[in-house]
Design a protein around this motif. Structure first.
Motif, PDB file in Angstrom:
ATOM      1  N   TYR A 189       0.843  -1.196   0.000  1.00  0.00           N
ATOM      2  CA  TYR A 189       0.000   0.000   0.000  1.00  0.00           C
ATOM      3  C   TYR A 189       0.881   1.250   0.000  1.00  0.00           C
ATOM      4  N   SER A 190       0.438   2.298  -0.686  1.00  0.00           N
ATOM      5  CA  SER A 190       1.196   3.551  -0.772  1.00  0.00           C
ATOM      6  C   SER A 190       0.919   4.397   0.460  1.00  0.00           C
ATOM      7  N   LEU A 191       1.962   4.716   1.206  1.00  0.00           N
ATOM      8  CA  LEU A 191       1.794   5.450   2.460  1.00  0.00           C
ATOM      9  C   LEU A 191       1.903   6.960   2.309  1.00  0.00           C
ATOM     10  N   ASN A 192       2.287   7.442   1.131  1.00  0.00           N
ATOM     11  CA  ASN A 192       2.344   8.892   0.870  1.00  0.00           C
ATOM     12  C   ASN A 192       3.132   9.652   1.939  1.00  0.00           C
ATOM     13  N   GLY A 193       4.293   9.100   2.306  1.00  0.00           N
ATOM     14  CA  GLY A 193       5.172   9.781   3.257  1.00  0.00           C
ATOM     15  C   GLY A 193       4.904   9.440   4.710  1.00  0.00           C
ATOM     16  N   GLN A 194       3.846   8.678   4.986  1.00  0.00           N
ATOM     17  CA  GLN A 194       3.561   8.282   6.363  1.00  0.00           C
ATOM     18  C   GLN A 194       4.343   7.008   6.707  1.00  0.00           C
ATOM     19  N   SER A 195       4.267   6.582   7.957  1.00  0.00           N
ATOM     20  CA  SER A 195       5.002   5.402   8.415  1.00  0.00           C
ATOM     21  C   SER A 195       4.112   4.580   9.344  1.00  0.00           C
ATOM     22  N   SER A 196       4.614   3.430   9.738  1.00  0.00           N
ATOM     23  CA  SER A 196       3.855   2.601  10.678  1.00  0.00           C
ATOM     24  C   SER A 196       3.563   3.367  11.962  1.00  0.00           C
ATOM     25  N   ASN A 197       4.535   4.119  12.430  1.00  0.00           N
ATOM     26  CA  ASN A 197       4.349   4.864  13.672  1.00  0.00           C
ATOM     27  C   ASN A 197       3.293   5.957  13.522  1.00  0.00           C
ATOM     28  N   SER A 198       3.289   6.680  12.376  1.00  0.00           N
ATOM     29  CA  SER A 198       2.350   7.795  12.202  1.00  0.00           C
ATOM     30  C   SER A 198       0.952   7.326  11.830  1.00  0.00           C
ATOM     31  N   ILE A 199       0.817   6.044  11.500  1.00  0.00           N
ATOM     32  CA  ILE A 199      -0.506   5.494  11.186  1.00  0.00           C
ATOM     33  C   ILE A 199      -1.053   4.686  12.355  1.00  0.00           C
ATOM     34  N   THR A 200      -0.198   3.861  12.978  1.00  0.00           N
ATOM     35  CA  THR A 200      -0.659   2.892  13.984  1.00  0.00           C
ATOM     36  C   THR A 200      -0.001   3.048  15.352  1.00  0.00           C
ATOM     37  N   ASN A 201       0.927   3.979  15.497  1.00  0.00           N
ATOM     38  CA  ASN A 201       1.769   4.093  16.700  1.00  0.00           C
ATOM     39  C   ASN A 201       2.615   2.830  16.911  1.00  0.00           C
ATOM     40  N   ASN A 202       2.746   1.987  15.879  1.00  0.00           N
ATOM     41  CA  ASN A 202       3.384   0.664  16.032  1.00  0.00           C
ATOM     42  C   ASN A 202       2.737  -0.106  17.183  1.00  0.00           C
ATOM     43  N   ASN A 203       1.428   0.076  17.327  1.00  0.00           N
ATOM     44  CA  ASN A 203       0.741  -0.430  18.512  1.00  0.00           C
ATOM     45  C   ASN A 203      -0.441  -1.315  18.132  1.00  0.00           C
ATOM     46  N   LEU A 204      -0.361  -2.593  18.495  1.00  0.00           N
ATOM     47  CA  LEU A 204      -1.459  -3.529  18.279  1.00  0.00           C
ATOM     48  C   LEU A 204      -2.147  -3.908  19.595  1.00  0.00           C
ATOM     49  N   GLN A 205      -1.958  -3.075  20.615  1.00  0.00           N
ATOM     50  CA  GLN A 205      -2.752  -3.230  21.821  1.00  0.00           C
ATOM     51  C   GLN A 205      -4.039  -2.443  21.601  1.00  0.00           C
ATOM     52  N   VAL A 206      -5.153  -3.170  21.426  1.00  0.00           N
ATOM     53  CA  VAL A 206      -6.391  -2.507  21.022  1.00  0.00           C
ATOM     54  C   VAL A 206      -7.481  -2.710  22.068  1.00  0.00           C
ATOM     55  N   THR A 207      -8.302  -1.680  22.210  1.00  0.00           N
ATOM     56  CA  THR A 207      -9.475  -1.793  23.066  1.00  0.00           C
ATOM     57  C   THR A 207     -10.593  -2.525  22.340  1.00  0.00           C
ATOM     58  N   ASP A 208     -10.525  -2.499  20.988  1.00  0.00           N
ATOM     59  CA  ASP A 208     -11.498  -3.255  20.202  1.00  0.00           C
ATOM     60  C   ASP A 208     -11.054  -3.323  18.746  1.00  0.00           C
ATOM     61  N   LEU A 209     -11.660  -4.262  18.029  1.00  0.00           N
ATOM     62  CA  LEU A 209     -11.481  -4.427  16.585  1.00  0.00           C
ATOM     63  C   LEU A 209     -12.854  -4.771  16.033  1.00  0.00           C
ATOM     64  N   GLU A 210     -13.268  -4.058  14.997  1.00  0.00           N
ATOM     65  CA  GLU A 210     -14.580  -4.287  14.397  1.00  0.00           C
ATOM     66  C   GLU A 210     -14.440  -4.538  12.902  1.00  0.00           C
ATOM     67  N   VAL A 211     -15.289  -5.410  12.365  1.00  0.00           N
ATOM     68  CA  VAL A 211     -15.386  -5.626  10.921  1.00  0.00           C
ATOM     69  C   VAL A 211     -16.819  -5.330  10.508  1.00  0.00           C
ATOM     70  N   TYR A 212     -16.976  -4.405   9.579  1.00  0.00           N
ATOM     71  CA  TYR A 212     -18.287  -4.007   9.087  1.00  0.00           C
ATOM     72  C   TYR A 212     -18.478  -4.457   7.644  1.00  0.00           C
ATOM     73  N   GLN A 213     -19.640  -4.981   7.342  1.00  0.00           N
ATOM     74  CA  GLN A 213     -20.019  -5.250   5.962  1.00  0.00           C
ATOM     75  C   GLN A 213     -20.422  -3.931   5.309  1.00  0.00           C
ATOM     76  N   VAL A 214     -20.006  -3.720   4.055  1.00  0.00           N
ATOM     77  CA  VAL A 214     -20.346  -2.505   3.313  1.00  0.00           C
ATOM     78  C   VAL A 214     -21.512  -2.834   2.389  1.00  0.00           C
ATOM     79  N   LEU A 215     -22.644  -2.208   2.626  1.00  0.00           N
ATOM     80  CA  LEU A 215     -23.864  -2.476   1.862  1.00  0.00           C
ATOM     81  C   LEU A 215     -24.188  -1.295   0.960  1.00  0.00           C
ATOM     82  N   ASP A 216     -24.611  -1.569  -0.270  1.00  0.00           N
ATOM     83  CA  ASP A 216     -24.950  -0.511  -1.218  1.00  0.00           C
ATOM     84  C   ASP A 216     -26.193   0.250  -0.765  1.00  0.00           C
ATOM     85  N   GLY A 217     -26.245   1.525  -1.140  1.00  0.00           N
ATOM     86  CA  GLY A 217     -27.410   2.348  -0.850  1.00  0.00           C
ATOM     87  C   GLY A 217     -27.302   3.084   0.469  1.00  0.00           C
TER      88      GLY A 217
END
Length: 491
Positions: free
Chosen positions: A161-189
């Motif tokens: 993926y193209s990060l356009n000058g960003q890095s793992s730290n500036s996107i994710t804090n290099n942090n996978l300690q999460v309070t939650d993770l959600e997956v949403y279905q994308v529905l048309d309309g």
């Protein structure tokens, strides 16, 4: 530590993705859609097999991670998840950051290696990219301290993926300690819940007085614009209106929409679309020709580069555009901004060369998440515009994403409380009177013209031309006063 769920800690089963971030994702996805929660680790457990049971074969999805730094990031796939132990090809995929360290900071990162957009394996949760860019987790486990310590990785983000000058730290804090993770279905309309709310929030009386939406109004506005011309005392042949806006807001689409109305069919003369970088690379002063009369309108729509978070337009270059120093078809060069020494610099511009009104084009569905860097650029431009007493308006676009009833019929625009709220917000942000914020609905994916949409666009253009007239008359009076003072001094 592997990841899993603790019911005593995670008592909140509500969806965490708020409306402004949903609207931002809809804009990036590029079509009217809504979201349905499929999987949530605080509710369903942090289990790869559970993820696949709930998310496989569900079509397009958005995966959202909420880490302990209060950063929100994730990825979008337009293709279904699977457990075939193969990469998922998807040219429409992207990663994103919505929030960083608690502050709204939306950025989109398009896929660069579409063949490796995602990866499906029964023992893995959501995986994006080859390497992998984002590997959320594998297997199952236990939580600790009020968060899930996901056992995946984000260290290779940028592989596919193209990060356009960003890095793992500036996107994710290099942090996978999460309070939650959600997956949403994308529905048309549009979201049925939003539509129902929108129907109930349509006002009995319009919040702004406006002409009736009928053929008579549309024809009258077209005639007024065809007959329009600056006062002969100004010596100006056409009003110059400068369009300024963030990429994707609908700046070039506005010209295309105006051109389409007067051509009587959908046209795409100015390059437009939802891209990561500005499609406008040349300064243009577009003329509009009325197909029926054969006349060219005495209004020019001036198009310049779109505003980008990672590329600030040179402030002096904007001053030269406002002052009429830059000629039509000048090719922008980011590495060498326009200066007084640039070939083609107009040294003694006339009033007719200058900009007579500025229209800021703003996406009404993303007002709450306009990046701070974009706002700073707009404010810096406003300072230079105000120094010259040039009038300003806002063309507020994409309001069909704010109100489903407007998507159904643009004639609902001034009965929508959601649109009124968007107008109030951007008026406060820009420091302009609410009457200077003009709600419109551009032509983007449509193939035929719509009368009510035409009326909104034509009325906005007519009001902008009236403001341009005010400016030109003021400048003529100013020059007359200066000439009179000069004569007195010589006497």
């Amino acid at each position: 530590m592997l990841c899993s769920k603790s019911n005593s800690i995670f008592g909140n089963m509500t969806e965490l993705l708020n409306q402004k971030y949903r609207d931002q994702l809809v804009t990036w996805i590029g079509k009217t859609c809504h979201f349905r929660l499929l999987y949530k680790i605080s509710r369903d457990g942090c289990s790869a097999r559970t993820f696949h049971q709930k998310c496989e074969g569900q079509g397009a999805t958005v995966t959202v991670l909420y880490n302990t730094n209060n950063t929100i990031y994730g990825g979008y796939l337009s293709q279904s998840w699977n457990s075939n132990n193969v990469f998922i090809s998807d040219p429409n995929a992207f990663l994103f950051r919505l929030q960083y360290n608690g502050s709204s900071s939306p950025l989109k990162f398009p896929v660069s290696s579409a063949a490796y957009a995602g990866y499906g394996h029964i023992n893995y949760g959501p995986v994006f990219g080859d390497g992998h860019d984002i590997l959320t987790f594998s297997g199952t486990g236990n939580s600790s301290g009020g968060y899930f310590s996901l056992n995946g990785s984000v260290s290779s983000i940028g592989s596919s993926y193209s990060l356009n000058g960003q890095s793992s730290n500036s996107i994710t804090n290099n942090n996978l300690q999460v309070t939650d993770l959600e997956v949403y279905q994308v529905l048309d309309g549009p979201d049925p819940k939003k539509t129902k709310m929108a129907e109930s929030s349509l006002l009995d009386k319009p919040w702004r007085k406006f002409s009736e939406f009928n053929a008579e109004t549309a024809n009258k506005l077209k005639e007024e614009l065809v007959d329009y011309g600056p006062d002969s005392k100004t010596g100006v042949t056409a009003a110059n209106i400068l369009l300024i806006g963030q990429i994707g807001a609908g700046k070039s689409s506005f010209f295309n929409s105006v051109n389409s109305i007067f051509r009587g069919k959908i046209t795409n003369k100015a390059r437009s679309g939802s891209f990561e970088h500005s499609l406008t690379t040349v300064y243009r002063k577009y003329n509009v020709k009325d197909h029926n009369s054969g006349q060219t309108l005495k209004i020019r729509l001036c198009d310049t580069r779109g505003l980008e978070e990672d590329f600030a337009i040179d402030s002096q270059e904007i001053s030269h555009i406002l002052d009429g120093n830059i000629s039509d078809r000048y090719q922008f060069n980011p590495s060498a901004p326009f200066t007084t020494e640039t070939f083609g610099f107009i040294r003694n511009p006339h009033l007719g060369d200058r900009i007579h009104c500025v229209a800021f084009v703003v996406d009404g569905s993303t007002i709450d998440v306009i990046p701070e860097k974009i706002l700073k650029q707009m404010k810096a431009m406003q300072s230079r515009i105000n120094q010259r007493n040039i009038p300003q308006v806002v063309y507020l676009t994409k309001l069909d994403k704010v109100c489903p009833m407007v998507e159904e019929d643009a004639g609902h625009m001034f009965h929508s409380s959601a649109v009124r709220e968007a107008v109030d917000k951007i008026a406060d942000v820009m420091g302009l009177p609410r009457g200077f914020v003009l709600p419109i609905k551009n032509y983007e994916s449509e193939t035929i013209l719509d009368q009510n949409r035409d009326i909104l666009i034509l009325k906005a253009l007519k009001q902008t031309a009236d403001f341009a007239d005010d400016y030109m008359e003021e400048q003529v009076e100013k020059m007359a006063a200066e000439n009179g003072q000069g004569r007195k001094e010589r006497e």
